[in-house]
Every structure is written in C-alpha cells, then in structure tokens.
Design a protein around this motif. Structure first.
Motif, PDB file in Angstrom:
ATOM      1  N   VAL A  92      36.754  42.490  50.787  1.00 38.56           N
ATOM      2  CA  VAL A  92      37.454  41.842  49.667  1.00 38.56           C
ATOM      3  C   VAL A  92      36.586  40.765  49.003  1.00 38.56           C
ATOM      4  O   VAL A  92      37.065  39.990  48.183  1.00 38.56           O
ATOM      5  CB  VAL A  92      38.810  41.236  50.112  1.00 38.56           C
ATOM      6  CG1 VAL A  92      39.778  42.342  50.496  1.00 38.56           C
ATOM      7  CG2 VAL A  92      38.643  40.247  51.260  1.00 38.56           C
ATOM      8  N   PHE A 200      40.024  44.729  41.564  1.00 36.70           N
ATOM      9  CA  PHE A 200      38.704  44.103  41.791  1.00 36.70           C
ATOM     10  C   PHE A 200      37.686  45.126  42.274  1.00 36.70           C
ATOM     11  O   PHE A 200      36.495  45.016  41.977  1.00 36.70           O
ATOM     12  CB  PHE A 200      38.823  42.949  42.796  1.00 36.70           C
ATOM     13  CG  PHE A 200      38.827  43.389  44.245  1.00 36.70           C
ATOM     14  CD1 PHE A 200      37.650  43.392  44.973  1.00 36.70           C
ATOM     15  CD2 PHE A 200      39.993  43.820  44.858  1.00 36.70           C
ATOM     16  CE1 PHE A 200      37.633  43.813  46.297  1.00 36.70           C
ATOM     17  CE2 PHE A 200      39.994  44.246  46.176  1.00 36.70           C
ATOM     18  CZ  PHE A 200      38.811  44.235  46.898  1.00 36.70           C
ATOM     19  N   SER A 201      38.157  46.137  43.008  1.00 37.39           N
ATOM     20  CA  SER A 201      37.237  47.137  43.556  1.00 37.39           C
ATOM     21  C   SER A 201      36.540  47.942  42.464  1.00 37.39           C
ATOM     22  O   SER A 201      35.464  48.519  42.704  1.00 37.39           O
ATOM     23  CB  SER A 201      37.982  48.083  44.504  1.00 37.39           C
ATOM     24  OG  SER A 201      39.078  48.700  43.833  1.00 37.39           O
ATOM     25  N   CYS A 235      46.394  37.913  42.341  1.00 38.30           N
ATOM     26  CA  CYS A 235      46.198  39.060  43.233  1.00 38.30           C
ATOM     27  C   CYS A 235      47.273  38.999  44.303  1.00 38.30           C
ATOM     28  O   CYS A 235      48.409  38.645  44.015  1.00 38.30           O
ATOM     29  CB  CYS A 235      44.790  39.043  43.837  1.00 38.30           C
ATOM     30  SG  CYS A 235      44.403  37.564  44.793  1.00 38.30           S
ATOM     31  N   THR A 240      41.023  37.986  46.006  1.00 39.54           N
ATOM     32  CA  THR A 240      40.380  38.924  45.079  1.00 39.54           C
ATOM     33  C   THR A 240      40.559  38.512  43.618  1.00 39.54           C
ATOM     34  O   THR A 240      39.794  38.955  42.758  1.00 39.54           O
ATOM     35  CB  THR A 240      40.877  40.363  45.291  1.00 39.54           C
ATOM     36  OG1 THR A 240      42.294  40.428  45.127  1.00 39.54           O
ATOM     37  CG2 THR A 240      40.511  40.850  46.686  1.00 39.54           C
ATOM     38  N   VAL A 243      37.402  37.153  42.720  1.00 43.05           N
ATOM     39  CA  VAL A 243      36.373  38.153  42.429  1.00 43.05           C
ATOM     40  C   VAL A 243      36.377  38.459  40.928  1.00 43.05           C
ATOM     41  O   VAL A 243      35.326  38.510  40.283  1.00 43.05           O
ATOM     42  CB  VAL A 243      36.606  39.442  43.239  1.00 43.05           C
ATOM     43  CG1 VAL A 243      35.544  40.489  42.905  1.00 43.05           C
ATOM     44  CG2 VAL A 243      36.613  39.148  44.735  1.00 43.05           C
TER      45      VAL A 243
END
Length: 270
Positions: A92, A200-201, A235, A240, A243
C-alpha cells in the motif's frame, strides 16, 4: 521532487535521514517492525504508523497532536533542516503517509522525499541491507502544523452541499461502488457522495515505482474531476490517499497534499 531513485539514495546514504515506514493491512498478518529488524537500508530508522498516531480514538493511524509529533521526530534524531528519505516494503506504499505527516507538521516539502520503488526495488537491485538497529541522537524538532491540509468529517459533509473542493477516493473501484464488503468490521459499503474514484494501484508499477508523469496525468483526467489545487484525497484509513496526493504533486508542483484523515474508517461507520 517528492521522489528519489535508488541509485541516488545509495550515493547519499550518509547525507540524509532515512525512515522505514512499512505498514501492512491487518489481513496480511505482516509486521513492519519485525521485518525491519530482519533487514533494512543502512541508517534507516523505523517509524510505526499506528504507535505514533492519535491515541484517544478508535480510528486507525490518525494524525497525532503537534507536541507528540515533536517528541516522535526529536527521538528519531531528525532536525528541521534535515533532508528525509522515506521508504517502505508495503503493497500500500505506506511511505507516502509518512511523507504527508511531515509536510502537515511543517517540514519543508522540498526536503521530504519517498524512495521510488521502496525496499522491493532496492533489494531487486541487490543493493546492501543491514539488520542492526540504527543509533540516534535526540534532536529538538519544532513542528509547525498546517491545519489547512487536513479535512474532518464535518467539512466533508458540508462540502457535499457547497462543493468547495473535490474529493478523490484511492480505494478499489469495487469498494468505491459498494460492490464488495469493507475489510474493516462495522463499516458499510459505498463512498462519499459526489466523490471521484482513482484506485492508487493504477498509479503503481509492478516493481512498486510510480508510473511516469504522463500516465499519471492521464489517470487523473479519466476521473473527470477538475484538476486544480483544491483536491482532497480519501481512502480506507488515510494511507493510500497519501499515495494519490504524492502522485498528484508530481504533475502539479503547486499542490500541497490534503487528506480526509478519518477517511472511510470514519465516514463509513454504521
């Protein structure tokens, strides 16, 4: 720039303060400090997000108070003029939350960086690690809280009607759309009304580095959110979201990170 690469850090290990801020989701059953004890980058100091957060709340890793933060950073031996490199070994990208914390408490943003790719990339490149605890000499750190960089639940609720800022959610689209149950107990599924979704990924490569700036801009444009300096990120618990805040600062150098600290852990309570 908020990011530094592994080669730069290897050449400057003795010129910066290094923080290992590895934090893992509870269901992974991983312990950041135990992993740090096994191996870490030379001179790295471990910062536990949970233990160094607000204590009088049931919400995870909320920002602590200014006096506590000064004690935390002073104990780590970090001074106000120090250049700080933060890394993690987490899926994460928890280093970004530590990056946000330092900026929130007034450290010069130009002196706070995240190691792009973190420990995963460092180890893949077979760069050296150690397992000894880093000795520190306490400093006298003075914080300067930037309260405009955090939103609370009341501000989020009021904004639904007045639309003074946009909210972008870093959770997966399935969680955002309420199609899957939340990971933490006691939370309903769904998202904040009128918010936007950017998992975020989508911004992270397989080796834990950020995608390039052109692709980051494309991802943000796909949200249909107005891309100005007045965006707040949210989030599940504020990790995240950070991020996304760092990624956005890569394409907007005037942006100062703004986080809804309670995030869905607070807003999604039944």
């Amino acid at each position: 720039m908020p990011l530094v690469d592994t080669n730069w850090l290897e050449k400057n290990l003795d010129k910066v303060k290094i923080i290992d801020c590895s934090w893992h989701m509870p269901q992974t059953k991983r312990n950041g400090f135990e992993e740090y004890q096994e191996l870490h980058i030379q001179n790295a100091i471990f910062l536990d997000l949970d233990k160094n957060s607000k204590t009088d709340t049931d919400l995870p890793h909320m920002l602590t108070d200014i006096k506590s933060w000064e004690k935390i950073v002073s104990y780590m031996g970090i001074g106000n003029e120090d250049q700080i490199i933060i890394y993690d070994n987490s899926d994460v990208i928890s280093s970004c939350r530590c990056w946000y914390n330092f900026i929130y408490f007034g450290h010069d943003p130009s002196l706070v960086h995240v190691l792009d790719g973190g420990l995963k990339k460092w180890m893949n490149e077979k760069k050296p690690t150690v397992n000894n605890l880093t000795n520190t000499i306490s400093s006298n750190y003075i914080a300067n809280e930037k309260k405009e960089l955090v939103k609370d639940k009341k501000q989020i609720e009021e904004n639904i009607n007045f639309n003074k800022f946009n909210v972008i959610d870093a959770r997966s689209r399935e969680r955002f759309e309420g199609k899957v149950p939340e990971l933490r107990k006691g939370l309903r599924s769904g998202s904040i009304k009128n918010s936007f979704c950017l998992p975020f990924s989508d911004l992270i490569n397989e080796d834990h580095t950020f995608i390039n700036r052109k692709k980051i801009l494309e991802k943000f444009k796909l949200t249909k959110c107005e891309l100005d300096n007045n965006i707040t990120f949210t989030c599940g618990s504020g990790v995240t979201a950070s991020v996304l805040a760092l990624a956005y600062s890569l394409i907007n150098n005037k942006y100062m990170p703004k986080i809804y600290d309670g995030s869905w852990s607070e807003y999604g309570k039944f």
